[in-house]
Scaffold this active site. Structure first.
Site, PDB file in Angstrom:
ATOM      1  N   ARG A   1      11.379   0.135  12.123  1.00 19.91           N
ATOM      2  CA  ARG A   1      10.007  -0.035  12.628  1.00 19.91           C
ATOM      3  C   ARG A   1       9.948  -1.215  13.580  1.00 19.91           C
ATOM      4  O   ARG A   1      10.219  -2.352  13.191  1.00 19.91           O
ATOM      5  CB  ARG A   1       9.027  -0.220  11.456  1.00 19.91           C
TER       6      ARG A   1
ATOM      7  N   ARG B   1      -0.471  -8.783  13.411  1.00 18.28           N
ATOM      8  CA  ARG B   1      -1.045  -7.770  12.513  1.00 18.28           C
ATOM      9  C   ARG B   1      -1.894  -8.435  11.435  1.00 18.28           C
ATOM     10  O   ARG B   1      -2.958  -7.918  11.069  1.00 18.28           O
ATOM     11  CB  ARG B   1       0.083  -6.949  11.876  1.00 18.28           C
TER      12      ARG B   1
ATOM     13  N   LYS C   1       0.831  -1.207   0.000  1.00 17.95           N
ATOM     14  CA  LYS C   1       0.000   0.000   0.000  1.00 17.95           C
ATOM     15  C   LYS C   1       0.868   1.262   0.000  1.00 17.95           C
ATOM     16  O   LYS C   1       0.677   2.152  -0.818  1.00 17.95           O
ATOM     17  CB  LYS C   1      -0.940   0.020   1.217  1.00 17.95           C
TER      18      LYS C   1
ATOM     19  N   ARG D   1      11.855  -5.613   5.465  1.00 16.33           N
ATOM     20  CA  ARG D   1      11.803  -4.170   5.743  1.00 16.33           C
ATOM     21  C   ARG D   1      12.326  -3.890   7.146  1.00 16.33           C
ATOM     22  O   ARG D   1      12.989  -2.881   7.377  1.00 16.33           O
ATOM     23  CB  ARG D   1      10.366  -3.648   5.583  1.00 16.33           C
TER      24      ARG D   1
ATOM     25  N   ARG E   1      -9.748   0.687   8.469  1.00 19.40           N
ATOM     26  CA  ARG E   1      -9.276  -0.640   8.868  1.00 19.40           C
ATOM     27  C   ARG E   1     -10.319  -1.411   9.661  1.00 19.40           C
ATOM     28  O   ARG E   1     -10.062  -2.549  10.056  1.00 19.40           O
ATOM     29  CB  ARG E   1      -8.023  -0.485   9.714  1.00 19.40           C
TER      30      ARG E   1
HETATM   31  P1  B4P Z   1       4.102  -1.820   2.158  1.00 24.88           P
HETATM   32  O1  B4P Z   1       3.252  -2.947   1.706  1.00 24.88           O
HETATM   33  O2  B4P Z   1       4.142  -0.631   1.297  1.00 24.88           O
HETATM   34  O3  B4P Z   1       3.605  -1.606   3.634  1.00 24.88           O
HETATM   35  P2  B4P Z   1       2.110  -1.224   4.046  1.00 24.88           P
HETATM   36  O4  B4P Z   1       1.159  -2.307   3.609  1.00 24.88           O
HETATM   37  O5  B4P Z   1       1.817   0.162   3.577  1.00 24.88           O
HETATM   38  O6  B4P Z   1       2.294  -1.141   5.577  1.00 24.88           O
HETATM   39  P3  B4P Z   1       1.526  -1.604   6.878  1.00 24.88           P
HETATM   40  O7  B4P Z   1       0.128  -2.025   6.609  1.00 24.88           O
HETATM   41  O8  B4P Z   1       2.460  -2.566   7.511  1.00 24.88           O
HETATM   42  O9  B4P Z   1       1.585  -0.355   7.787  1.00 24.88           O
HETATM   43  P4  B4P Z   1       0.662   0.855   8.245  1.00 24.88           P
HETATM   44  O10 B4P Z   1       1.602   1.974   8.285  1.00 24.88           O
HETATM   45  O11 B4P Z   1      -0.568   1.026   7.422  1.00 24.88           O
HETATM   46  O12 B4P Z   1       5.582  -2.316   2.279  1.00 24.88           O
HETATM   47  C1  B4P Z   1       5.972  -3.513   2.869  1.00 24.88           C
HETATM   48  C2  B4P Z   1       7.322  -3.942   2.320  1.00 24.88           C
HETATM   49  O13 B4P Z   1       7.116  -4.657   1.097  1.00 24.88           O
HETATM   50  C3  B4P Z   1       8.275  -2.807   1.964  1.00 24.88           C
HETATM   51  O14 B4P Z   1       9.555  -3.140   2.442  1.00 24.88           O
HETATM   52  C4  B4P Z   1       8.263  -2.742   0.450  1.00 24.88           C
HETATM   53  O15 B4P Z   1       9.491  -2.309  -0.105  1.00 24.88           O
HETATM   54  C5  B4P Z   1       7.977  -4.182   0.090  1.00 24.88           C
HETATM   55  N1  B4P Z   1       7.276  -4.305  -1.191  1.00 24.88           N
HETATM   56  C6  B4P Z   1       6.247  -3.546  -1.626  1.00 24.88           C
HETATM   57  N2  B4P Z   1       5.847  -3.965  -2.856  1.00 24.88           N
HETATM   58  C7  B4P Z   1       6.625  -5.050  -3.171  1.00 24.88           C
HETATM   59  C8  B4P Z   1       6.691  -5.924  -4.300  1.00 24.88           C
HETATM   60  N3  B4P Z   1       5.876  -5.799  -5.348  1.00 24.88           N
HETATM   61  N4  B4P Z   1       7.609  -6.942  -4.272  1.00 24.88           N
HETATM   62  C9  B4P Z   1       8.437  -7.095  -3.223  1.00 24.88           C
HETATM   63  N5  B4P Z   1       8.431  -6.276  -2.128  1.00 24.88           N
HETATM   64  C10 B4P Z   1       7.533  -5.268  -2.111  1.00 24.88           C
HETATM   65  O16 B4P Z   1       0.164   0.417   9.716  1.00 24.88           O
HETATM   66  C11 B4P Z   1       1.037   0.191  10.797  1.00 24.88           C
HETATM   67  C12 B4P Z   1       0.252   0.075  12.122  1.00 24.88           C
HETATM   68  O17 B4P Z   1      -0.410   1.354  12.419  1.00 24.88           O
HETATM   69  C13 B4P Z   1      -0.906  -0.934  12.165  1.00 24.88           C
HETATM   70  O18 B4P Z   1      -0.461  -2.239  12.497  1.00 24.88           O
HETATM   71  C14 B4P Z   1      -1.811  -0.317  13.282  1.00 24.88           C
HETATM   72  O19 B4P Z   1      -1.330  -0.626  14.569  1.00 24.88           O
HETATM   73  C15 B4P Z   1      -1.668   1.173  13.068  1.00 24.88           C
HETATM   74  N6  B4P Z   1      -2.734   1.739  12.216  1.00 24.88           N
HETATM   75  C16 B4P Z   1      -2.530   2.334  11.007  1.00 24.88           C
HETATM   76  N7  B4P Z   1      -3.701   2.724  10.478  1.00 24.88           N
HETATM   77  C17 B4P Z   1      -4.678   2.369  11.361  1.00 24.88           C
HETATM   78  C18 B4P Z   1      -6.104   2.477  11.359  1.00 24.88           C
HETATM   79  N8  B4P Z   1      -6.773   3.026  10.333  1.00 24.88           N
HETATM   80  N9  B4P Z   1      -6.799   1.992  12.424  1.00 24.88           N
HETATM   81  C19 B4P Z   1      -6.155   1.439  13.465  1.00 24.88           C
HETATM   82  N10 B4P Z   1      -4.801   1.290  13.524  1.00 24.88           N
HETATM   83  C20 B4P Z   1      -4.057   1.749  12.482  1.00 24.88           C
END
Ligand code: B4P
Length: 193
Positions: A134, A146, A14, A128, A89
């Protein structure tokens, strides 16, 4: 206005894809994860409360994140549209978002749901964790918590928008470029509709 939710489990890409999509479409990026991490970095009381939950892989309370999104919408009246990343979420967050947008005569246009296997999610997040600093990415047990939160609470968001025929699944495995092209194709279809 064009309002998009980029949906998917933790590590589905994302954040990675959001960066590219906002650059191409000129949308305002609203990532609740990024906003929460900024609160933690600034050591605010909200950040301190959020940190202990995030470090356990649990969700932050709905009223906290809904308040953050309400302020972000109020602070960006000129936006051409919003890309919601990591929000909503829970079902309650989805309903609150629909209300906030309706008050502005707006709605969600499409929910793009990235589909990635659990094995690949864990591999990406641990990878990551080697460099991101993180604390929620360094331990497989927290990553699994998670993913469990996602199945228990977040998958209901897709169910909510599926009723309105707004959810499109996109394969989230492959190169970042390939996935980006597939997302853009779906956005173009919805923009033309
Ligand atoms: P991403 O995939 O970009 O990570 P994300 O889904 O955006 O992050 P996440 O869901 O963990 O975190 P968030 O900040 O929303 O990247 C992951 C890795 O994959 C990276 O290293 C990237 O380089 C790699 N990658 C990406 N694409 C790739 C591909 N095609 N091939 C190979 N590798 C690839 O949330 C964090 C925490 O915040 C939650 O657990 C919760 O506690 C809290 N939170 C956030 N929003 C909330 C909400 N609305 N309600 C309640 N809690 C919330």
């Amino acid at each position: 206005m064009f309002n998009l939710i980029l949906f998917g489990p933790p590590g589905s890409g994302k954040g990675t894809q959001s960066e590219r999509l906002i650059a191409l479409y000129g949308l305002k990026h609203l990532s609740t994860g990024d906003i929460l991490r900024a609160e933690i970095a600034n050591k605010t009381s909200l950040g301190l409360e959020a940190k202990s939950l995030m470090d356990r892989g649990e969700l932050v309370p709905d009223e906290v994140v809904i308040g953050m999104i309400r302020s972000a919408l109020d602070n960006n009246p000129q936006a051409k549209g919003f890309l919601f990343d990591g929000f909503p979420r829970t079902k309650a967050q989805s309903e609150a978002l629909d209300k906030l947008l309706a008050q502005r005569n707006e709605a969600i246009n499409v929910v793009l749901a990235l589909e990635v296997s659990e094995e690949e999610l864990i591999k990406r997040l641990l990878n990551r964790g080697l460099t991101s600093g993180r604390t929620d990415d360094v331990n497989e047990g927290i990553i699994r918590a998670r993913i469990t939160e996602y199945h228990n609470k977040t998958s209901a968001v897709a169910d909510h928008y599926r009723v309105f025929d707004k959810v499109v699944g996109v394969k989230g495995e492959g190169s970042v470029d390939e996935i980006f092209s597939a997302l853009c194709e779906e956005i173009e279809k919805r923009k033309a509709a």
